[in-house]
Design an enzyme around this catalytic site. Sequence first.
Site, PDB file in Angstrom:
ATOM      1  N   LYS A 131       0.835  -1.193   0.000  1.00 14.38           N
ATOM      2  CA  LYS A 131       0.000   0.000   0.000  1.00 14.38           C
ATOM      3  C   LYS A 131       0.879   1.256   0.000  1.00 14.38           C
ATOM      4  CE  LYS A 131      -4.129  -1.937   0.313  1.00 14.38           C
ATOM      5  NZ  LYS A 131      -5.176  -1.726  -0.724  1.00 14.38           N
ATOM      6  N   ASP A 166      -0.393  -0.625  -4.681  1.00 20.95           N
ATOM      7  CA  ASP A 166      -1.749  -0.073  -4.665  1.00 20.95           C
ATOM      8  C   ASP A 166      -1.752   1.286  -3.979  1.00 20.95           C
ATOM      9  OD1 ASP A 166      -4.442   0.410  -4.636  1.00 20.95           O
ATOM     10  OD2 ASP A 166      -4.975  -1.288  -3.363  1.00 20.95           O
ATOM     11  N   ASN A 223      -4.396   3.328  -3.990  1.00 15.17           N
ATOM     12  CA  ASN A 223      -5.746   3.651  -3.492  1.00 15.17           C
ATOM     13  C   ASN A 223      -6.153   5.090  -3.747  1.00 15.17           C
ATOM     14  OD1 ASN A 223      -5.028   1.275  -1.144  1.00 15.17           O
ATOM     15  ND2 ASN A 223      -7.030   1.198  -2.122  1.00 15.17           N
ATOM     16  N   GLU A 277      -1.791  -0.384  -9.131  1.00  9.90           N
ATOM     17  CA  GLU A 277      -3.245  -0.352  -8.933  1.00  9.90           C
ATOM     18  C   GLU A 277      -3.755   1.020  -8.489  1.00  9.90           C
ATOM     19  OE1 GLU A 277      -6.626  -2.755  -6.294  1.00  9.90           O
ATOM     20  OE2 GLU A 277      -4.544  -3.440  -6.313  1.00  9.90           O
ATOM     21  N   ASP A 305      -9.349  -0.076  -9.666  1.00  6.77           N
ATOM     22  CA  ASP A 305     -10.084  -0.704  -8.572  1.00  6.77           C
ATOM     23  C   ASP A 305     -11.280   0.173  -8.222  1.00  6.77           C
ATOM     24  OD1 ASP A 305     -11.126  -1.779  -6.251  1.00  6.77           O
ATOM     25  OD2 ASP A 305      -9.295  -1.613  -5.085  1.00  6.77           O
ATOM     26  N   LYS A 337     -14.053  -6.681  -7.242  1.00  5.11           N
ATOM     27  CA  LYS A 337     -14.350  -6.964  -5.832  1.00  5.11           C
ATOM     28  C   LYS A 337     -15.853  -7.152  -5.711  1.00  5.11           C
ATOM     29  CE  LYS A 337     -10.447  -4.447  -3.790  1.00  5.11           C
ATOM     30  NZ  LYS A 337     -10.044  -3.299  -2.933  1.00  5.11           N
ATOM     31  N   CYS A 389     -10.556  -7.941  -2.361  1.00  2.00           N
ATOM     32  CA  CYS A 389     -11.495  -8.044  -1.243  1.00  2.00           C
ATOM     33  C   CYS A 389     -11.529  -6.739  -0.461  1.00  2.00           C
ATOM     34  CB  CYS A 389     -11.104  -9.195  -0.316  1.00  2.00           C
ATOM     35  SG  CYS A 389      -9.413  -9.116   0.320  1.00  2.00           S
ATOM     36  N   ASP A 394      -6.083 -11.276  -4.793  1.00  3.00           N
ATOM     37  CA  ASP A 394      -5.758 -10.539  -3.566  1.00  3.00           C
ATOM     38  C   ASP A 394      -6.851 -10.858  -2.552  1.00  3.00           C
ATOM     39  OD1 ASP A 394      -4.803  -8.655  -1.712  1.00  3.00           O
ATOM     40  OD2 ASP A 394      -6.022  -7.068  -2.599  1.00  3.00           O
ATOM     41  N   ASP A 408      -6.951 -11.895   0.928  1.00  2.00           N
ATOM     42  CA  ASP A 408      -6.214 -12.099   2.186  1.00  2.00           C
ATOM     43  C   ASP A 408      -6.845 -11.432   3.396  1.00  2.00           C
ATOM     44  OD1 ASP A 408      -5.722  -9.479   1.420  1.00  2.00           O
ATOM     45  OD2 ASP A 408      -3.638  -9.500   2.073  1.00  2.00           O
TER      46      ASP A 408
END
Length: 344
Positions: free
Chosen positions: A161, A188, A190, A216, A241, A265, A292, A317, A319
């Site tokens: 992240k 990622d 985000n 991502e 995403d 997701k 997720c 992904d 987890d």
Amino acid sequence: MSKIKNIKFITKKYSYKKPFHIANSFATGATNVEVEIETEEGIKGFGEASPSWRVCGETSDSVVSLLNKAKSILNGKDIERYSLIFKEMSSFIFSPSLVTAIEFAVIDALCKKNGIRVWKFLGGNKNEIETDKTVSISSVDDMVTDSIKIKREGFNIIKIKTGENLSKDIEVIEEIYRKTKGLRYIVDANTGYTPKEAICFAKKIYSKGIDISVFEQPVNRYDIESLKLVRFNSPFPVCADESVKTKYDALNLIKKEAVDYINIKLMKSGFSQALSIIELALSSNIKLMIGCMSESSVGINQSVQLACGRGVFDFCDLDSHLLIKEDKIRGDFVQNKNIIRVKP
């Protein structure tokens, strides 16, 4: 016929093993809603909603508030005509995690009635998948330590992240690479970077000889032109995403040539919408990843069944159940380190 006679919502609270920090978001726990559907024959199907306020504007309270509406729509419906139930669920478009939980519970009950596993009903392409494990934002030392631990646990792919501090993020990737060389990395952000920062990050990392398998959601979810700009100026594949919740979002990104990957997701799309997004991506040569939110093993099971059934995801992904405190795995799968295997 196998008609639904009852539906239950059960709220469950979970704590993260350590605080989960991503760009502009910090969490110490999650509140999920498990869904149980029962038919007149006594067959039960199970699903889970893990709502995200940040991505979808949902909360556990908003999900629970829809119980009576769900009952009014579902009671008396025949699970063997599940497509009609999926159409009815379109009225819950504002609550995609609940849509997933209900749609999956219906499929789960249908498969139990007919003596078939869900993953086989969905295609039966694979009986196992490999998942990554996530390193959330922390100090450089802590992120490196977590990455080393993940490698020792037997994982081959680390999701890192980033998105809050460009210079620190570059340092983090360098140090993680140095200590875990030989693994694969998904980065990622985000939505945390500006387009200029995202391009700078990708080129800096590339110049240091570090390969990123997937970059991502580098920029704001609504800024599709900037996402496309990053894609055409990044040496690494770019994945959407937060920018993709519905099949219409996916179609828009595909038409605009904005991404290399789509991260599906279930909690942001719904189960049936996810199936549509898969077909759109496959028909357009867009690669797929499945991710997720904060699902327990009950919710992760939904994605595992889909991933194994369809067999189309380059990266999994899945987890979140490993990051929360949960007594035991309750899905129809077993896990050995990075490998998740569905029950035959």
